[in-house]
Design an enzyme around this catalytic site. Structure first.
Site, PDB file in Angstrom:
ATOM      1  N   ASP A 131       7.554  -3.623  -9.470  1.00  0.00           N
ATOM      2  CA  ASP A 131       8.260  -4.633 -10.199  1.00  0.00           C
ATOM      3  C   ASP A 131       8.966  -5.437  -8.863  1.00  0.00           C
ATOM      4  O   ASP A 131       9.708  -5.960  -8.890  1.00  0.00           O
ATOM      5  CB  ASP A 131       9.969  -4.918 -10.780  1.00  0.00           C
ATOM      6  CG  ASP A 131       9.037  -4.249 -12.362  1.00  0.00           C
ATOM      7  OD1 ASP A 131       8.195  -4.734 -13.031  1.00  0.00           O
ATOM      8  OD2 ASP A 131       9.491  -3.360 -12.506  1.00  0.00           O
ATOM      9  N   ARG A 155      12.023   8.340  -5.213  1.00  0.00           N
ATOM     10  CA  ARG A 155      10.523   7.685  -6.010  1.00  0.00           C
ATOM     11  C   ARG A 155       9.417   8.566  -6.428  1.00  0.00           C
ATOM     12  O   ARG A 155       8.774   7.660  -7.038  1.00  0.00           O
ATOM     13  CB  ARG A 155      10.471   6.222  -5.497  1.00  0.00           C
ATOM     14  CG  ARG A 155       9.656   5.404  -5.676  1.00  0.00           C
ATOM     15  CD  ARG A 155       9.963   3.993  -5.032  1.00  0.00           C
ATOM     16  NE  ARG A 155      10.561   2.825  -5.093  1.00  0.00           N
ATOM     17  CZ  ARG A 155      11.167   2.488  -6.606  1.00  0.00           C
ATOM     18  NH1 ARG A 155       9.923   2.682  -7.219  1.00  0.00           N
ATOM     19  NH2 ARG A 155      12.122   1.942  -5.582  1.00  0.00           N
ATOM     20  N   PRO A 178       0.285  -1.634   0.046  1.00  0.00           N
ATOM     21  CA  PRO A 178      -0.061   0.100  -0.101  1.00  0.00           C
ATOM     22  C   PRO A 178       0.814   1.287   0.204  1.00  0.00           C
ATOM     23  O   PRO A 178       0.686   2.347  -0.656  1.00  0.00           O
ATOM     24  CB  PRO A 178      -1.045  -0.167   1.288  1.00  0.00           C
ATOM     25  CG  PRO A 178       0.449  -0.593   1.939  1.00  0.00           C
ATOM     26  CD  PRO A 178       0.572  -1.933   1.458  1.00  0.00           C
ATOM     27  N   GLY A 191       2.504   0.214  -9.781  1.00  0.00           N
ATOM     28  CA  GLY A 191       3.974   0.715  -8.181  1.00  0.00           C
ATOM     29  C   GLY A 191       4.747   1.599 -10.305  1.00  0.00           C
ATOM     30  O   GLY A 191       3.889   2.266 -11.142  1.00  0.00           O
ATOM     31  N   SER A 192       5.722   2.310  -9.737  1.00  0.00           N
ATOM     32  CA  SER A 192       6.337   3.486  -9.978  1.00  0.00           C
ATOM     33  C   SER A 192       7.462   2.772 -11.185  1.00  0.00           C
ATOM     34  O   SER A 192       7.614   3.487 -12.742  1.00  0.00           O
ATOM     35  CB  SER A 192       6.904   4.452  -9.320  1.00  0.00           C
ATOM     36  OG  SER A 192       8.101   3.441  -8.473  1.00  0.00           O
TER      37      SER A 192
END
Length: 624
Positions: free
Chosen positions: A293, A392, A235, A324-325
């Protein structure tokens, strides 16, 4: 409203063909615009997550979408579910059809209980299909008079409603566009059932299954229905939106396709390793990582550490829902960075085995080697990946900024490199690629296969090549598949080559990988194949002028950087790299690894995953 005014349909080889006798799709001015029918047909049959744009091919906000155009085919690759409707049940007003049976129901809303830390979601409905892209249209009608019945309701061919013996009233759930996403919608149809034998006229034995079962079989042809999925969510990963992305975009598709879902949230660093190591594998057939990933990397290594790892890797497919990023796995395997389309590909793909890579270093080789599914890197790329973790929140752009900064500085990372080649030169590599690109093809085909009498936009055949039938058997792996061919404790084998020290002493980029994309718009390994038994290697050195390095980096989105003469591009089976610097790091699947000798070898077909069309996204390397 009489039954004759209900949407009527015919089951065809391509999908469900809408054949309403008295209804057409009009806009509010009473005209069916030119191109509307064709546009919707095209968008129903494609599978991209982009939006459709064409002359007159998109709908204005004022258009009514309550009715599908006459002769619209809902392809099997769009259908998520189907069930019989009991016309005598509550909701049909004691046998009379609702005032507007043509309205569709928006099923994309999340449950109010979605914030439960750990919960289980199940859906008893049978599933149906796959999909790709739609026109830019947000205002699908969310009001509904759709009948809510349980999936085991049988049809009631009531004479009072004029339903004939060869017709069934069926509720169809299929994927439609909404903005940039795909969402499930429901539609009730009166379907004329024509048997397989009658339609095909091939003389083969008639199968006496019902219309719903036939729809489901054709929609999920060669793919697994009713998956049992463990969804693992971090999360706090990426920009902190993973939980919301899954619940609002991916989960509706999974639930409506009949998947049984359990959700686990990670609570500390590397928690997914423990989850995968300790889970009851008998409860699931799929682990879906709603993340970047990092979680797939942890899951694969958690399964690897199990005492029953052979059973775990034989049974479970590991896949990604991009939340995700960095979503390289989804982009490479599902061909999309969109969670809703990735969920659609998840339920429609066939399990395919892919190669992994095993990494060994002195600090942990006697404990557990590390498995890698994506890449390992040393030099500029590693520094740019790991050393930009503090930004990030910026997403993938952080990586590009890091690379540009290090290249401009002219940094070099001296080392020694030993390699076991499979295809050393670019010419040999191209031959290898062409010989192996279809080696593992054997999964569901989403793309249209035109026939002489059909429009290419409307077809969606689910063909399969039986060449991988034995490879995908339940007991494909045994413990021998996990044994290293080149243990790090042994000397470098004689048939390995040491790379020229003039190159390695001036090294800038050392990058090895198994998937074509390492990030959105970064096609670093365009020749990567799922199971060709090799690792792709890309190397550059600091002697390349910035004036030449700049166009090389600017071509990463196309993958054509590997064609440049300054770039070394090979296929290898194994390698050992020994750094000559005192500070630095390795990056393995985006995780920081210690700066010490690293030895890696290919682990053929060790992992099951879900690949759209049974192959990685097309990088166009063949035509480069």
């Amino acid at each position: 409203m009489v039954v004759q005014k209900k949407l009527r349909a015919i089951l065809t080889d391509e999908g469900v063909l809408i054949k309403s006798q008295s209804h057409h799709m009009f806009n509010k001015h009473g005209q069916l615009r030119s191109g509307d029918s064709l546009s919707l047909l095209s968008c129903l049959s494609c599978l991209d997550d982009g939006t459709l744009s064409s002359d007159g091919g998109s709908f204005d906000e004022d258009d009514s979408l309550e009715l599908l155009p006459l002769n619209t085919t809902i392809p099997f690759n769009r259908i998520l579910n189907a069930k019989y409707v009991n016309v005598g049940q509550k909701g049909f007003n004691n046998g009379k059809i609702s005032s507007n049976p043509f309205q569709t129901e928006n099923l994309s809303s999340s449950s109010e209980n979605d914030d439960v830390e750990n919960h289980s979601l199940s859906n008893d409905k049978a599933p149906v299909s796959e999909s790709q892209s739609f026109p830019k249209k947000d205002k699908w009608d969310t009001k509904t008079n759709t009948v809510k019945v349980s999936p085991d309701d049988s049809q009631d061919n009531s004479p009072s409603l004029g339903i004939k013996d060869n017709q069934q009233l069926i509720e169809l759930t299929f994927a439609v566009p909404k903005g940039h996403d795909v969402i499930p919608q429901k539609l009730t149809l009166l379907i004329d059932h024509v048997s397989r034998k009658s339609r095909a006229n091939t003389g083969e034995e008639n199968i006496s299954s019902g219309t719903v079962e036939e729809i489901l079989e054709k929609s999920y042809e060669n793919s697994k229905r009713n998956r049992s999925i463990l969804v693992i969510i971090n999360p706090h990963g990426g920009k902190g939106t993973a939980k919301n992305l899954f619940l609002t975009k991916a989960r509706p598709i999974l639930v409506e396709s009949g998947c049984k879902i359990e959700i686990a949230y990670t609570k500390y660093a590397r928690h997914a390793i423990d989850i995968a190591k300790d889970l009851d594998i008998s409860k699931y057939d799929t682990i879906a990582c709603a993340s970047g990933d990092g979680i797939p990397y942890e899951v694969i290594n958690g399964l690897y550490r199990r005492p029953d790892r052979v059973d775990a890797f034989n049974k479970l497919a590991v896949t990604q829902l991009p939340c995700g990023s960095g979503n390289a796995m989804s982009i490479s395997c599902h061909w999309t960075n969109n969670p809703s389309y990735a969920a659609l590909c998840l339920v429609k793909s066939i399990e395919t085995r892919i190669d992994l890579m095993c990494c060994s270093q002195p600090s942990y080789m006697n404990e557990w080697p590390r498995l890698s599914f994506l890449s390992q890197t040393y030099g500029v790329i590693a520094e740019s990946d790991i050393n930009t973790e503090f930004i990030r929140w910026m997403g993938p752009v952080r990586f590009n900024l890091g690379v540009a900064f290090n290249i401009i500085q002219g940094k070099k990372y001296p080392c020694e490199v030993f390699v076991k080649y499979a295809a050393k030169s670019k010419k040999e590599l191209k031959v290898h690629f062409l010989e192996n690109k279809d080696k593992n093809k054997g999964c569901l085909t989403f793309e249209p296969n035109p026939s002489p009498n059909s429009s290419p936009d409307l077809l969606s055949k689910n063909n399969i090549n039986n060449s991988t039938k034995d490879e995908l058997s339940p007991n494909f792996l045994n413990e021998d598949n996990f044994k290293l061919k080149y243990p790090m404790t042994e000397p470098v084998p004689r048939d390995w080559e040491k790379m020229d020290s003039e190159l390695t002493d001036n090294l800038t980029i050392f990058y090895t990988g198994k998937m074509p994309y390492i990030a959105k718009d970064t096609k670093f390994f365009p020749a990567a194949l799922p199971a060709d038994g090799t690792i792709d290697l890309v190397i550059t050195d600091a002697r390349i002028p910035v004036t030449r390095m700049t166009p090389i980096l600017l071509s990463l989105d196309k993958g054509s950087h590997v064609l440049e003469p300054e770039v070394i591009h090979s296929k290898i089976l194994a390698y050992k790299i020994i750094p000559k610097v005192e500070s630095g790091l390795f990056s393995v699947d985006g995780e920081k690894f210690p700066l010490e000798p690293l030895q890696v070898e290919i682990m053929p077909m060790l992992c099951k995953t879900l690949l759209r069309n049974g192959r990685y996204i097309d990088t166009e390397f063949e035509s480069m």
